[in-house]
Write a protein that holds these residues in place. Structure first.
Motif, PDB file in Angstrom:
ATOM      1  N   ASN A 201      24.206 -14.266  51.339  1.00  0.00           N
ATOM      2  CA  ASN A 201      23.958 -14.439  49.904  1.00  0.00           C
ATOM      3  C   ASN A 201      25.085 -13.838  49.065  1.00  0.00           C
ATOM      4  OD1 ASN A 201      21.506 -15.713  50.471  1.00  0.00           O
ATOM      5  ND2 ASN A 201      20.437 -13.761  50.544  1.00  0.00           N
ATOM      6  N   GLY A 202      26.334 -13.987  49.543  1.00  0.00           N
ATOM      7  CA  GLY A 202      27.490 -13.559  48.776  1.00  0.00           C
ATOM      8  C   GLY A 202      27.942 -12.130  48.970  1.00  0.00           C
ATOM      9  N   SER A 203      27.224 -11.313  49.721  1.00  0.00           N
ATOM     10  CA  SER A 203      27.654  -9.935  49.940  1.00  0.00           C
ATOM     11  C   SER A 203      27.897  -9.692  51.431  1.00  0.00           C
ATOM     12  CB  SER A 203      26.633  -8.947  49.387  1.00  0.00           C
ATOM     13  OG  SER A 203      25.360  -9.192  49.914  1.00  0.00           O
ATOM     14  N   ALA A 204      28.843  -8.809  51.738  1.00  0.00           N
ATOM     15  CA  ALA A 204      29.202  -8.518  53.123  1.00  0.00           C
ATOM     16  C   ALA A 204      27.980  -8.043  53.896  1.00  0.00           C
ATOM     17  CB  ALA A 204      30.291  -7.463  53.162  1.00  0.00           C
ATOM     18  N   ALA A 205      27.910  -8.447  55.158  1.00  0.00           N
ATOM     19  CA  ALA A 205      26.725  -8.147  55.960  1.00  0.00           C
ATOM     20  C   ALA A 205      27.099  -7.395  57.227  1.00  0.00           C
ATOM     21  CB  ALA A 205      26.016  -9.440  56.329  1.00  0.00           C
ATOM     22  N   LYS A 206      26.216  -6.508  57.637  1.00  0.00           N
ATOM     23  CA  LYS A 206      26.340  -5.825  58.921  1.00  0.00           C
ATOM     24  C   LYS A 206      25.469  -6.567  59.929  1.00  0.00           C
ATOM     25  CE  LYS A 206      26.976  -1.248  56.972  1.00  0.00           C
ATOM     26  NZ  LYS A 206      26.478   0.137  56.946  1.00  0.00           N
ATOM     27  N   ALA A 207      25.625  -6.222  61.202  1.00  0.00           N
ATOM     28  CA  ALA A 207      24.837  -6.869  62.254  1.00  0.00           C
ATOM     29  C   ALA A 207      23.348  -6.607  62.082  1.00  0.00           C
ATOM     30  CB  ALA A 207      25.293  -6.383  63.625  1.00  0.00           C
ATOM     31  N   SER A 208      22.994  -5.488  61.448  1.00  0.00           N
ATOM     32  CA  SER A 208      21.588  -5.127  61.293  1.00  0.00           C
ATOM     33  C   SER A 208      20.947  -5.687  60.029  1.00  0.00           C
ATOM     34  CB  SER A 208      21.443  -3.608  61.291  1.00  0.00           C
ATOM     35  OG  SER A 208      22.162  -3.058  60.200  1.00  0.00           O
ATOM     36  N   THR A 209      21.692  -6.457  59.242  1.00  0.00           N
ATOM     37  CA  THR A 209      21.151  -7.048  58.021  1.00  0.00           C
ATOM     38  C   THR A 209      19.974  -7.958  58.355  1.00  0.00           C
ATOM     39  OG1 THR A 209      23.331  -6.987  57.002  1.00  0.00           O
ATOM     40  CG2 THR A 209      21.716  -8.470  56.009  1.00  0.00           C
ATOM     41  N   THR A 210      18.899  -7.841  57.581  1.00  0.00           N
ATOM     42  CA  THR A 210      17.710  -8.661  57.816  1.00  0.00           C
ATOM     43  C   THR A 210      17.899 -10.048  57.203  1.00  0.00           C
ATOM     44  OG1 THR A 210      16.324  -6.684  57.780  1.00  0.00           O
ATOM     45  CG2 THR A 210      15.226  -8.799  57.490  1.00  0.00           C
ATOM     46  N   ILE A 211      17.627 -11.063  58.010  1.00  0.00           N
ATOM     47  CA  ILE A 211      17.765 -12.462  57.599  1.00  0.00           C
ATOM     48  C   ILE A 211      16.376 -13.049  57.402  1.00  0.00           C
ATOM     49  CG2 ILE A 211      18.624 -14.738  58.311  1.00  0.00           C
ATOM     50  CD1 ILE A 211      20.793 -12.679  57.733  1.00  0.00           C
ATOM     51  N   THR A 212      16.192 -13.774  56.291  1.00  0.00           N
ATOM     52  CA  THR A 212      14.932 -14.459  56.025  1.00  0.00           C
ATOM     53  C   THR A 212      15.219 -15.923  55.705  1.00  0.00           C
ATOM     54  OG1 THR A 212      15.032 -13.832  53.697  1.00  0.00           O
ATOM     55  CG2 THR A 212      13.790 -12.379  55.158  1.00  0.00           C
ATOM     56  N   PRO A 213      14.240 -16.809  55.884  1.00  0.00           N
ATOM     57  CA  PRO A 213      14.454 -18.213  55.521  1.00  0.00           C
ATOM     58  C   PRO A 213      14.852 -18.333  54.049  1.00  0.00           C
ATOM     59  CG  PRO A 213      12.489 -18.006  56.854  1.00  0.00           C
ATOM     60  CD  PRO A 213      12.944 -16.607  56.531  1.00  0.00           C
ATOM     61  N   GLY A 214      15.840 -19.183  53.791  1.00  0.00           N
ATOM     62  CA  GLY A 214      16.349 -19.371  52.442  1.00  0.00           C
ATOM     63  C   GLY A 214      17.667 -18.658  52.198  1.00  0.00           C
ATOM     64  N   ASP A 215      18.030 -17.711  53.069  1.00  0.00           N
ATOM     65  CA  ASP A 215      19.307 -17.006  52.925  1.00  0.00           C
ATOM     66  C   ASP A 215      20.466 -17.945  53.216  1.00  0.00           C
ATOM     67  OD1 ASP A 215      18.071 -14.641  52.293  1.00  0.00           O
ATOM     68  OD2 ASP A 215      18.325 -13.726  54.267  1.00  0.00           O
ATOM     69  N   THR A 216      21.622 -17.654  52.602  1.00  0.00           N
ATOM     70  CA  THR A 216      22.830 -18.423  52.840  1.00  0.00           C
ATOM     71  C   THR A 216      23.846 -17.535  53.544  1.00  0.00           C
ATOM     72  OG1 THR A 216      22.432 -19.720  50.845  1.00  0.00           O
ATOM     73  CG2 THR A 216      24.650 -19.782  51.745  1.00  0.00           C
ATOM     74  N   LEU A 217      24.350 -18.007  54.684  1.00  0.00           N
ATOM     75  CA  LEU A 217      25.336 -17.261  55.464  1.00  0.00           C
ATOM     76  C   LEU A 217      26.674 -17.970  55.395  1.00  0.00           C
ATOM     77  CD1 LEU A 217      23.328 -16.797  58.802  1.00  0.00           C
ATOM     78  CD2 LEU A 217      23.313 -15.303  56.823  1.00  0.00           C
ATOM     79  N   ALA A 218      27.742 -17.216  55.190  1.00  0.00           N
ATOM     80  CA  ALA A 218      29.100 -17.754  55.265  1.00  0.00           C
ATOM     81  C   ALA A 218      29.795 -17.030  56.401  1.00  0.00           C
ATOM     82  CB  ALA A 218      29.838 -17.548  53.960  1.00  0.00           C
ATOM     83  N   ILE A 219      30.213 -17.784  57.418  1.00  0.00           N
ATOM     84  CA  ILE A 219      30.809 -17.211  58.625  1.00  0.00           C
ATOM     85  C   ILE A 219      32.237 -17.716  58.751  1.00  0.00           C
ATOM     86  CG2 ILE A 219      30.547 -16.927  61.110  1.00  0.00           C
ATOM     87  CD1 ILE A 219      27.625 -18.055  60.617  1.00  0.00           C
ATOM     88  N   GLN A 220      33.176 -16.781  58.906  1.00  0.00           N
ATOM     89  CA  GLN A 220      34.577 -17.150  59.049  1.00  0.00           C
ATOM     90  C   GLN A 220      34.929 -17.226  60.524  1.00  0.00           C
ATOM     91  OE1 GLN A 220      37.324 -14.563  57.072  1.00  0.00           O
ATOM     92  NE2 GLN A 220      39.091 -15.545  58.008  1.00  0.00           N
ATOM     93  N   PHE A 221      35.298 -18.433  60.968  1.00  0.00           N
ATOM     94  CA  PHE A 221      35.766 -18.671  62.331  1.00  0.00           C
ATOM     95  C   PHE A 221      37.251 -18.975  62.246  1.00  0.00           C
ATOM     96  CE2 PHE A 221      31.309 -20.161  62.601  1.00  0.00           C
ATOM     97  CZ  PHE A 221      30.866 -19.394  63.666  1.00  0.00           C
ATOM     98  N   GLY A 222      38.111 -17.987  62.405  1.00  0.00           N
ATOM     99  CA  GLY A 222      39.553 -18.205  62.323  1.00  0.00           C
ATOM    100  C   GLY A 222      39.941 -18.728  60.957  1.00  0.00           C
ATOM    101  N   GLN A 223      40.448 -19.958  60.906  1.00  0.00           N
ATOM    102  CA  GLN A 223      40.882 -20.571  59.650  1.00  0.00           C
ATOM    103  C   GLN A 223      39.798 -21.435  59.004  1.00  0.00           C
ATOM    104  OE1 GLN A 223      43.900 -19.902  58.195  1.00  0.00           O
ATOM    105  NE2 GLN A 223      44.059 -18.418  59.840  1.00  0.00           N
ATOM    106  N   LYS A 224      38.571 -21.355  59.515  1.00  0.00           N
ATOM    107  CA  LYS A 224      37.484 -22.191  59.002  1.00  0.00           C
ATOM    108  C   LYS A 224      36.323 -21.313  58.549  1.00  0.00           C
ATOM    109  CE  LYS A 224      35.044 -24.625  61.956  1.00  0.00           C
ATOM    110  NZ  LYS A 224      34.526 -25.661  62.860  1.00  0.00           N
TER     111      LYS A 224
END
Length: 84
Positions: free
Chosen positions: A31-54
C-alpha cells in the motif's frame, strides 16, 4: 498472514527465505510503504515487488495457509508490470 509466507504460498517468489531477503532489501512495498517480511497482509492490499529491472504490482484477493499449485494465481490479481 505474513508477507513472506503469502509470497511463497502464492508462488510469486519460490522460497520463503528468498521472500524474506527481498523484503529486507526494501524491494517490496505494501500500500505504498516499505514492508518487512513480518508485515501483515490482508485481502485488498496492493503489493509492488521489484524483480531486477521489472516492478510487478499485484492486489491481494485472498490469504490462505495452503493452496494447490493450480489455484495459486487466484490469491492475487496482477495490476500492472513495468520496466524501470
Amino acid at each position: 498472514m505474513r508477507l513472506d509466507k503469502f509470497l511463497k504460498v502464492s508462488r510469486l517468489i519460490k522460497r520463503r527465505t528468498l521472500a524474506k531477503e527481498v523484503a529486507d532489501q526494501g524491494r517490496i512495498t505494501v500500500n505504498g510503504s516499505a514492508a518487512k517480511a513480518s508485515t501483515t497482509i490482508t485481502p485488498g492490499d496492493t503489493l509492488a515487488i521489484q524483480f531486477g529491472q521489472k516492478v510487478v504490482t499485484v492486489r491481494v484477493n485472498d490469504t490462505r495457509e495452503t493452496v494447490k499449485k493450480d489455484e495459486a494465481e487466484t490469491l492475487y490479481t496482477v495490476v500492472k508490470e513495468e520496466k524501470i
